[in-house]
Design a protein around this motif. Sequence first.
Motif, PDB file in Angstrom:
ATOM      1  N   TYR A  66      12.909  -4.536  -1.066  1.00  0.00           N
ATOM      2  CA  TYR A  66      12.241  -3.242  -1.118  1.00  0.00           C
ATOM      3  C   TYR A  66      10.750  -3.394  -0.857  1.00  0.00           C
TER       4      TYR A  66
ATOM      5  N   SER B 249       7.145  -0.484  -0.496  1.00  0.00           N
ATOM      6  CA  SER B 249       6.707   0.909  -0.589  1.00  0.00           C
ATOM      7  C   SER B 249       6.437   1.465   0.806  1.00  0.00           C
TER       8      SER B 249
ATOM      9  N   GLN C  84       6.871  -2.495 -10.055  1.00  0.00           N
ATOM     10  CA  GLN C  84       5.627  -1.740 -10.030  1.00  0.00           C
ATOM     11  C   GLN C  84       4.666  -2.271  -8.971  1.00  0.00           C
TER      12      GLN C  84
ATOM     13  N   ARG D  56       5.883  -1.052  -5.692  1.00  0.00           N
ATOM     14  CA  ARG D  56       5.620   0.379  -5.598  1.00  0.00           C
ATOM     15  C   ARG D  56       4.165   0.662  -5.252  1.00  0.00           C
ATOM     16  N   GLU D  57       3.262  -0.213  -5.710  1.00  0.00           N
ATOM     17  CA  GLU D  57       1.832  -0.048  -5.437  1.00  0.00           C
ATOM     18  C   GLU D  57       1.434  -0.566  -4.055  1.00  0.00           C
TER      19      GLU D  57
ATOM     20  N   THR E 139      15.455   0.053  -9.203  1.00  0.00           N
ATOM     21  CA  THR E 139      14.889   0.852  -8.115  1.00  0.00           C
ATOM     22  C   THR E 139      15.430   2.279  -8.106  1.00  0.00           C
TER      23      THR E 139
ATOM     24  N   GLU F 154      13.246   5.725  -7.639  1.00  0.00           N
ATOM     25  CA  GLU F 154      11.925   5.326  -7.133  1.00  0.00           C
ATOM     26  C   GLU F 154      11.839   5.696  -5.652  1.00  0.00           C
TER      27      GLU F 154
ATOM     28  N   SER G 263       9.451   6.150  -3.682  1.00  0.00           N
ATOM     29  CA  SER G 263       8.413   5.515  -2.867  1.00  0.00           C
ATOM     30  C   SER G 263       8.828   4.134  -2.370  1.00  0.00           C
ATOM     31  N   LEU G 264       9.956   3.614  -2.883  1.00  0.00           N
ATOM     32  CA  LEU G 264      10.444   2.310  -2.453  1.00  0.00           C
ATOM     33  C   LEU G 264      11.517   2.475  -1.376  1.00  0.00           C
TER      34      LEU G 264
END
Length: 298
Positions: A167, A169, A232, A235-236, A248, A251, A253-254
Amino acid sequence: MAIDWDRLRVFHVVAEAGSFTHAGERLGMSQSAVSRQISSLEDSLGLKLFIRHARGLVMTEVGEQLFRTAHRMAWELQSVEAQMTESQDMPSGPLLVTTTVGFGSTWLTSRIDEFLDRYPTIQMEIKLNDSELDLAMREADVAIRLHRPNQSELIQRKLFTVHFHLYASTSYLEKFGIPKCVEDLDNHRIITFGNPSPEYLGDVNYLERLGRPENNPRQPILRVNAIYGMMQAAREGIGIAMLPDYITEGEPSLVQVLDDVETPEFETYFVYPPALKASKRVGVFRDFLVSKARDWSF
């Protein structure tokens, strides 16, 4: 040498609370009354159970031994009391559940509200700990383990197989591009768990070796010794991480990349001791987890 049961109960609460003041609040007693009870117990045993200092209490070695015994006794009594009060239609009483930080803070807690609505008379406590608590020592009632239990005497029920995937972002992929093949990972930032990694996560650092010679692993830009922290970080937008499905979920954004790459997997089990085989609380929680595991789309 006879031990006064009332004082033993006070000792157990003090040991858990870590101070006479906090124990007194739980027991409805004054701080001085609690202190006198402990002093009397120590005098009757001829042994020191606590080392007292300004910041609180520290159990002596003898105190720790007595606490383990008192804790098992308290658990057994609590279990018997709960079984006596459980009705056929409404299980009730305490239920102490333990699992890993990553699994418990994501998959489990996102579903537990439904269970508590259904069984409001069950007082649930969840202990998140990446070190396994000992069910035989009554450190918890039941556990969700991310591997087949080593203790053959424990009752176990497989919940599901967890798969890892890669994964990143959306912000990372916009900046660094989407890898099209395994070899492309050499030009990307990767996030791994680091060493040593917990056995229950299997080959969690597979991303370091995927498509690389054995003596020349891929170097991560970041190592985080927690699956939740890896998620995290991904994700950032820090890099690409190999993450288990359960963390996940939810989430957006992933984004999964290289979804055709074969990655590790592991099995997850619901585990409890034979002494709780007839517990209605354990039974309904087991059935709840099995139903949620069956509904979960991998």
